[in-house]
Design a protein around this motif. Sequence first.
Motif, PDB file in Angstrom:
ATOM      1  N   ALA A  93       0.579  -4.977   1.332  1.00 56.65           N
ATOM      2  CA  ALA A  93      -0.768  -4.429   1.376  1.00 56.65           C
ATOM      3  C   ALA A  93      -1.808  -5.468   0.992  1.00 56.65           C
ATOM      4  O   ALA A  93      -2.905  -5.501   1.557  1.00 56.65           O
ATOM      5  CB  ALA A  93      -0.871  -3.218   0.443  1.00 56.65           C
ATOM      6  N   THR A  94      -1.477  -6.336   0.030  1.00 56.01           N
ATOM      7  CA  THR A  94      -2.461  -7.312  -0.448  1.00 56.01           C
ATOM      8  C   THR A  94      -2.865  -8.310   0.629  1.00 56.01           C
ATOM      9  O   THR A  94      -4.060  -8.469   0.899  1.00 56.01           O
ATOM     10  CB  THR A  94      -1.931  -8.042  -1.694  1.00 56.01           C
ATOM     11  N   TYR A  96      -2.621  -8.047   3.855  1.00 56.69           N
ATOM     12  CA  TYR A  96      -3.296  -7.343   4.945  1.00 56.69           C
ATOM     13  C   TYR A  96      -4.740  -7.020   4.577  1.00 56.69           C
ATOM     14  O   TYR A  96      -5.648  -7.155   5.389  1.00 56.69           O
ATOM     15  CB  TYR A  96      -2.556  -6.049   5.301  1.00 56.69           C
ATOM     16  N   MET A  97      -4.962  -6.579   3.337  1.00 60.36           N
ATOM     17  CA  MET A  97      -6.317  -6.286   2.899  1.00 60.36           C
ATOM     18  C   MET A  97      -7.172  -7.546   2.892  1.00 60.36           C
ATOM     19  O   MET A  97      -8.339  -7.526   3.283  1.00 60.36           O
ATOM     20  CB  MET A  97      -6.300  -5.668   1.499  1.00 60.36           C
ATOM     21  N   LEU A  98      -6.594  -8.663   2.470  1.00 57.91           N
ATOM     22  CA  LEU A  98      -7.354  -9.908   2.407  1.00 57.91           C
ATOM     23  C   LEU A  98      -7.692 -10.427   3.796  1.00 57.91           C
ATOM     24  O   LEU A  98      -8.759 -10.994   4.020  1.00 57.91           O
ATOM     25  CB  LEU A  98      -6.559 -10.969   1.630  1.00 57.91           C
ATOM     26  N   GLY A 101      -9.236  -6.672   5.804  1.00 58.79           N
ATOM     27  CA  GLY A 101     -10.208  -5.832   5.111  1.00 58.79           C
ATOM     28  C   GLY A 101      -9.818  -4.370   5.117  1.00 58.79           C
ATOM     29  O   GLY A 101     -10.553  -3.517   4.637  1.00 58.79           O
ATOM     30  N   HIS A 102      -8.655  -4.045   5.661  1.00 59.88           N
ATOM     31  CA  HIS A 102      -8.144  -2.678   5.678  1.00 59.88           C
ATOM     32  C   HIS A 102      -6.651  -2.746   5.938  1.00 59.88           C
ATOM     33  O   HIS A 102      -6.114  -3.821   6.243  1.00 59.88           O
ATOM     34  CB  HIS A 102      -8.824  -1.851   6.774  1.00 59.88           C
ATOM     35  N   LEU A 103      -5.972  -1.633   5.816  1.00 61.32           N
ATOM     36  CA  LEU A 103      -4.546  -1.570   6.124  1.00 61.32           C
ATOM     37  C   LEU A 103      -4.380  -0.956   7.502  1.00 61.32           C
ATOM     38  O   LEU A 103      -4.666   0.225   7.691  1.00 61.32           O
ATOM     39  CB  LEU A 103      -3.803  -0.727   5.073  1.00 61.32           C
ATOM     40  N   THR A 108       0.414   1.823   4.203  1.00 63.79           N
ATOM     41  CA  THR A 108      -0.299   2.333   3.031  1.00 63.79           C
ATOM     42  C   THR A 108       0.023   1.419   1.855  1.00 63.79           C
ATOM     43  O   THR A 108       0.924   0.574   1.945  1.00 63.79           O
ATOM     44  CB  THR A 108       0.133   3.778   2.691  1.00 63.79           C
ATOM     45  N   PRO A 109      -0.675   1.575   0.732  1.00 58.45           N
ATOM     46  CA  PRO A 109      -0.361   0.739  -0.434  1.00 58.45           C
ATOM     47  C   PRO A 109       1.016   1.000  -1.030  1.00 58.45           C
ATOM     48  O   PRO A 109       1.469   0.220  -1.868  1.00 58.45           O
ATOM     49  CB  PRO A 109      -1.458   1.119  -1.441  1.00 58.45           C
ATOM     50  N   HIS A 294      -9.930  -1.299  13.917  1.00 53.86           N
ATOM     51  CA  HIS A 294      -8.820  -0.891  13.071  1.00 53.86           C
ATOM     52  C   HIS A 294      -7.670  -0.324  13.895  1.00 53.86           C
ATOM     53  O   HIS A 294      -6.704   0.178  13.326  1.00 53.86           O
ATOM     54  CB  HIS A 294      -9.277   0.156  12.060  1.00 53.86           C
TER      55      HIS A 294
END
Length: 318
Positions: A93-94, A96-98, A101-103, A108-109, A294
Amino acid sequence: GKLTRRKPGEPLPACFTAVAGCARDWRFPNGEPDGSWIGFKFDRTADEVSIACYIWVCQRWFYAQIEGAWYFSNSLMYLREVAGRAATLDRRATPYMLMFGHLPGRITPLKNVALLRPGEVISIVDGHLHRAWRTQLPVKRALTSKRLSELAPAVVADSAAGILRHLQEAVRDELRGIDEIVLPLSGGMDSRFLLGCALDVLPRDKIITYTYGHPRTRDFKIAGGLARKLRLRHVPIAMDLRPVDEIARDGFEINEGMGFALPNSPLGADRKELLAPGAYVLSGFIGDAVFGSHDVGDADPAHASGEYLLERAFRDSA
């Protein structure tokens, strides 16, 4: 209530989707219901469970099979609390978020906890998972290897004109009967476009713009300059200077279980007067999601959560 137009506790209509047919049957004979809804059906006689949601859903269903048991919830916090240590954080998740900016997709986390896609149906029959599309947007996007500069000018012009007309009509309908609006002006394309649409409907003195952050940022320079040029009231809002973990905790409690519907901007305390209860905010916050940023379904129909997206990110950035 959004599905039946009835108050909680009242008997459901005869032959209504939620009480008629098997759990997997989410057909609506009278057309797609309005509202952002999520639904859960459990057929005790056949031991079937099914979840579904509205195509423009704001709430979310999460589901997982953990140690042989199936879990369904619209809250990741609750699902993790019930599942205990078996629901661990997903380290993917980390990055992908970086990067995004979203998953994207179903990620999911939480590890092995998946997200129900809008307009999709997930059913568990005899302990096995089945996925099906209940409904999809009536839009077909053809994949092409051509870049925008390689497309015929007429094709680009027609597409742009169609999008412009559609969004102008949507904003005009949304502002019908509204006297005054607040518009977050970041200087980006979405907020500037919405401002142009709003100016077609409302007089300048009925539009209040604001920008948050540091005055030396590009957002502030563009937004402030545009507001001055258009003679609009522009309110600078300082950023929340609390530790990031406190800001993230507050934002997660508000957004948890929701889609891209609520902005999680770290606005300072001076936002309260501008964004008072009852204020009508016209925002382009979910512009990226609406325009497909997205959505990885076209290139990855299975919405795989493996290495595909990681490889795609590095390929696109090369």
